[in-house]
Design a protein around this motif. Structure first.
Motif, mmCIF file in Angstrom:
data_model
loop_
_atom_site.group_PDB
_atom_site.id
_atom_site.type_symbol
_atom_site.label_atom_id
_atom_site.label_comp_id
_atom_site.label_asym_id
_atom_site.label_seq_id
_atom_site.Cartn_x
_atom_site.Cartn_y
_atom_site.Cartn_z
ATOM 1 N N ASP A 1 1.323 -5.748 -3.249
ATOM 2 C CA ASP A 1 1.182 -4.295 -3.662
ATOM 3 C C ASP A 1 2.260 -3.262 -3.855
ATOM 4 N N ARG A 2 3.411 -3.936 -4.262
ATOM 5 C CA ARG A 2 4.587 -3.426 -4.500
ATOM 6 C C ARG A 2 4.603 -2.144 -5.388
ATOM 7 N N PHE A 3 4.035 -2.412 -6.622
ATOM 8 C CA PHE A 3 3.628 -1.293 -7.430
ATOM 9 C C PHE A 3 2.978 -0.199 -7.158
ATOM 10 N N GLU A 4 1.618 -0.708 -6.892
ATOM 11 C CA GLU A 4 0.648 0.341 -6.073
ATOM 12 C C GLU A 4 1.046 1.323 -5.235
ATOM 13 N N ASP A 5 1.943 0.636 -4.097
ATOM 14 C CA ASP A 5 2.674 1.373 -2.858
ATOM 15 C C ASP A 5 3.508 2.260 -3.449
ATOM 16 N N ALA A 6 4.198 1.846 -4.643
ATOM 17 C CA ALA A 6 5.514 2.770 -5.218
ATOM 18 C C ALA A 6 4.510 3.986 -5.870
ATOM 19 N N GLU A 7 3.486 3.678 -6.587
ATOM 20 C CA GLU A 7 2.823 4.623 -7.215
ATOM 21 C C GLU A 7 2.398 5.812 -6.500
#
Length: 435
Positions: free
Chosen positions: A58-64
């Motif tokens: 979830d690294r992209f979703e959490d950053a967004e």
């Protein structure tokens, strides 16, 4: 994940001439330098006013999600209103979900931008902080006197010695012959250390990359620095663009520019555009990008054939895909949908990723992951972190990376030579090669 702070942002128009990199103060933490430059234009900044680290699937979703909260709470004064002005975050994401290297999204305190002859300075503070005493114009008058001074460095073997790399490639070809994968991209690293155990400065490295590889995107985010020729996705005003590179051959002295006619049967460009191995490798990469972009675009143009892109050290087969956005996705969401492409992973994706984990013998970290920037509208540029190195946590060494696409026709010794060729960019920038 910590809550996003409340920020105040101010972008003002200024006059900027010369190299933006000369304004980076030599005393700043090299891991807090951010850069995105091509042919002299782009963004250069330093300092950190807000950042987030994410990891896992979830690294992209959490950053967004963090970025959306930060953007929604920010007070922005933007008299420039160009892509890259106002609130801007720089990001660098791990190649693999299981990497121990965290992904990063960061907002610099000072950011200078230039586009099509127009320039600006953005300053950012947290709520309650005073604005910096320096006027933006004063920042522009500064110059780093140490920019032309390189650190004394020494190179050592990486996770897999060069002598063992052909054996790794042979095992990959066996997996392809067995039908497990059609293509797999394998990479190796080398380590460069400061001879005197001091911090490695990045500003001189960036300047050498930007001058020698002006047609690429010179980047720096959280200690990851390089010059990538591959645009994963650019989103601007509802149009998405992706540049796919796969298929490489060394460029020798005296070879004509791509705009000039071929110079006989020994011209390496003729080999590149007729090589079954390189054309197959390129086709895999184009198909993977097209399949990822298609759900987000009402129109998607995919070239029928690649062209030859010239860089100082190599030629690449290249294709530029363009589309009209229909999904409303941000540039970061598009980058997440596209990653990993067949150009940096392989085909089929899951099987290739498994082979990479079993054969490479290293954690790629943020190498071959998305790297770039995004503004408050969601527009931005995201490249693939290639031709790059990552500064260590203690800032005294740098890991350099290079890889290549492996297909059934790959030759192990030629693949080793390709990685050596691709390491040239960072070796030159660090002063390890003759000018």
């Amino acid at each position: 994940m910590s809550p996003a702070p409340r920020l105040r942002v101010r972008s003002v128009a200024v006059d900027v001439t010369g190299d933006l990199l000369t304004r980076i103060p030599d005393e700043v933490d090299p891991r807090e330098v951010v850069t995105w430059l091509r042919e002299g234009d782009g963004l250069v900044g330093w300092g950190t006013v807000a950042s987030v680290s994410t990891s896992g699937v979830d690294r992209f979703e959490d950053a967004e999600r963090w970025w959306e909260a930060l953007r929604d709470a920010a007070a922005v004064e933007d008299e420039v209103r160009l892509p890259g002005s106002g609130l801007v975050a720089f990001g660098s994401f791990a190649f693999a979900a299981g990497s121990t290297d965290p992904s990063v999204l960061t907002v610099p305190r000072v950011l200078m931008g230039r586009r099509d002859g127009l320039a600006w300075v953005t300053q950012v503070v947290t709520e309650g902080e005073p604005w910096p005493p320096d006027h933006p114009a004063e920042l522009l008058g500064r110059s780093n006197p140490m920019l032309g001074t390189l650190d004394p460095l020494i190179e050592a073997e990486g996770s897999v010695p060069a002598s063992a790399w052909p054996g790794v490639i042979s095992r990959a070809v066996e997996r392809i012959d067995d039908g497990e994968v059609e293509k797999v991209v394998l990479a190796r690293d080398v380590v460069v250390r400061h001879r005197e155990g001091r911090v490695v400065r990045l500003a001189p490295v960036l300047e050498r990359l930007e001058k020698r590889y002006a047609a690429t995107w010179t980047f720096a985010v959280a200690g990851l620095v390089g010059a990538t020729p591959e645009m994963l996705v650019r989103l601007q005003a509802g149009r998405a663009r992706s540049r796919v590179l796969a298929g490489t051959i060394r460029r020798s002295n005296g070879i004509p520019l791509p705009s000039e006619p071929a110079q006989g049967p020994n011209d390496p460009r003729l080999h590149l555009v007729t090589s079954t191995k390189d054309l197959d490798e390129h086709a895999f990469a184009v198909r993977s990008v097209s399949a990822a972009l298609a759900p987000h675009c009402s129109e998607l143009h995919v070239p029928e054939a690649p062209y030859v892109l010239e860089l100082p050290d190599v030629y690449h087969l290249a294709s530029d895909l363009t589309g009209t956005m229909a999904s409303g996705a941000t540039s970061l969401r598009l980058a997440a949908a596209l990653h990993p492409t067949a150009a940096v992973c392989g085909t089929p994706t899951e099987a290739a990723a498994r082979v990479i984990g079993e054969l490479e013998g290293m954690d790629r970290g943020r190498y071959a992951g998305p790297v770039g920037w995004m503004d408050g509208s969601g527009d931005g540029d995201w490249g693939i972190a290639l031709r790059c190195g990552e500064l260590s946590a203690d800032r005294r060494s740098v890991r350099l990376f290079a890889g290549g696409g492996i297909v059934a026709a790959s030759d192990p010794e030629a693949e080793l030579a390709e990685t050596e060729m691709k390491l040239t960019a960072m070796r030159h920038a660090l002063g390890l090669l003759a000018p």
